[in-house]
Design a protein around this motif. Sequence first.
Motif, short mmCIF file in Angstrom:
data_model
loop_
_atom_site.label_atom_id
_atom_site.label_comp_id
_atom_site.label_asym_id
_atom_site.label_seq_id
_atom_site.Cartn_x
_atom_site.Cartn_y
_atom_site.Cartn_z
N ASN A 85 15.01 61.51 111.99
CA ASN A 85 13.94 61.86 112.31
C ASN A 85 13.57 61.31 113.70
OD1 ASN A 85 13.04 63.60 110.23
ND2 ASN A 85 12.62 61.98 108.87
N ARG A 104 14.41 63.55 116.13
CA ARG A 104 13.67 64.89 115.77
C ARG A 104 12.25 64.68 116.72
NH1 ARG A 104 13.84 68.81 111.04
NH2 ARG A 104 16.02 69.25 110.85
N LEU A 153 13.49 65.06 106.00
CA LEU A 153 13.53 65.24 107.43
C LEU A 153 12.02 66.07 107.88
CD1 LEU A 153 17.16 66.86 107.97
CD2 LEU A 153 16.24 64.62 108.37
N PHE A 154 11.63 65.73 108.96
CA PHE A 154 10.29 66.34 109.46
C PHE A 154 10.39 67.78 109.76
CE2 PHE A 154 8.94 61.73 111.09
CZ PHE A 154 8.79 61.36 109.65
N ASN A 209 3.87 66.34 110.35
CA ASN A 209 4.80 65.15 110.40
C ASN A 209 4.81 64.55 111.93
OD1 ASN A 209 7.05 67.24 108.68
ND2 ASN A 209 5.73 65.63 107.88
#
Length: 672
Positions: free
Chosen positions: A291, A294, A29-30, A35
């Motif tokens: 992501n 996100r 996960l970022f 990122n």
Amino acid sequence: MIKKTHCIFFYLVLTIGSACKEGTAPQELFTQQDNFVNLINIKNIPASENEKGLFVFSDLGAWFGFALPENESNNFAGSFIGPLKMNGKGWIAAGFAIPQMRIDSLDFDFARNIQTSEYLPGKLSQLFTNETIEFKSELCFSSKNTAVIRTTITNGGSTPVKLSLLWKSQFFENQSNLNLTNNRCATLYDFTDDSYLTVSHLTCNPSFASPLTLEGNEMTAIEQQNLEIKSGEKYMSFIVASFNFQQPIMELTDSSTTELNSIFNDNQKRWNNYIASILKNNKNTQYLNDNAYRRVIVKSMMTLVGNWRSASGDMLHDGCYPSYNGFYGFWSWDSWKHASATVLFNPELAKNEVRSLFDYQAENGMIPDFIGRNKQRNNWRDTKPPLSAWAVLNIYNVTKDKDFVAEMFDKIYNYHQWWYRERDHDGNGVCEYGSTDGTLIAAAWESGMDNGVRFDDTKMLKNNAPHAWSMDQENICLNSFLYAEKKYLSELATLLNKTELSKKLDTEAEILKHHIQTKMFDNETGFFYDTRLGSGEFIRVMGAEGWVPLWAGVATPEQAKQLLSVMLDSEKFNTTLPLGTLDVSNKKLRPVRGYWRGPVWIDQVYFGVTGLKKYGFEKEADMFIRKYIGNAQGLLTDGPIHENYNPLTGEALNSPNFGWSSALTIKMLLNN
């Protein structure tokens, strides 16, 4: 020119990514600034100082912003584009700090060497490399007034090289004067808005008597001539740009390299903290495990920060524009929506945004629709739907700051009572939208749904209070908001030990709830409507206002089921981009240029899906959220977040970089 965003449409996509699919490894996960690269395309170059609609980066409430040059730009490669003034007065420059570099007497061709340009949360970065030299230039903000450019030139070859470096800045020849402050600084003054841009070259070679020269509106800074850089060594340079109204400022001019480098370290820490704060899984939301979502959350946060303006002129507290593309002030219900999300990563900004509108509360309790840097232009013709108590409760739930609740409570309660003093034509405890000048257009603005079809046959009525008029219809969304506000005020009153007032508000809420449930819901069509004053006749226009009672929690469970059925109907609201502002079977539907006559507004999607979850319809609400995220043009690629969208295609429509769309996207994906 405006760069076209390359967008991919994911029509009717209900899942994104593979984080939760059975049999696949979970995503990494970022979590960090690095990122989230190029979530919004801000590569563009203005052809003139007045060019509109281009996108920039800004931070810390600054009143100026910068863009990246277009890929393979011949004239501006390695520079930063701008700055753009955030008061609507246009671009100061096209190319700012354009580098011209020679290595061993040969020109370094920026446009032809390998280039990487990145817009990260809180920072712009460009990297140019060949077999020997790496040129990296980064820009971030150190304060609300100042941006810093750090350039690092690295010799990656096996032998020493001779570096010559100069910078050019080409300012638009607007009504401005460019003057040399000293041989390291120059100031551009624009008397059209009494603004100053001060540019400082902090590491110009002191061996030159006058490294900074001016010719018309062009500034040249000679940085180095034939400086030897050994193999593996770096050369570092800093340029500081400070913008202010009324008087020039010169920040950081005496700073050391260590101090200047710390600005970039602090920037990374601050933005990593923002990201960590907003991605905390307090609500166990499924979307944080992917992501793709996100990235949408962080894009939304970047949009809000880009719209953040610090206190200036008659704007006495910080807040957020609805969008820096065409909006130059704060609007009341926009600000309360912004604050409900910015508190998740910047609580002080959220508090100040609420304060900013209440700075201008009238003695009778009214809040203006709009405030700006010149208070003479504040809009007192109308206000906006009452969401301030909701915003303050959102802020309290994150900060637990009772002092802020105490600071705001009496002001919000006075505003709440104002509705009944000046917007209840027949005194029955059920309110109408209205205006202070008796015009229907201002009354429609007061609803926030400016040209809604339900207002097509509306008339205005004079109320008893001076300068107070009402529509001749009682509004379902307004009274749902007022019901919710009574409940929120009751909760806040309890926090402040105002027990009797809390009970009074709860009693009033129950009375209003009974009216909404029994007088404003049509069992035949399963929908809530505005009703005509006097007759109580339903104004049978199905629009997004009809599910605000779900968000407010004022509908009965059976009414919620009937509403769900209407919302799921593909011939009404369950379109490619769902939950538009008008039933798509309505003959007055205008899905492209309709504004509130069909396009999807994300605040109304939020009210709808949050309301459905409140009544236990989690699966259906998440289906709507996924359709929105998957089908809104540019949302999953590098497009900006827009004010509204075409319900039939997902095409982005008005106002890019829109604040409340961003704020409520965050809240939907965080189940907040």
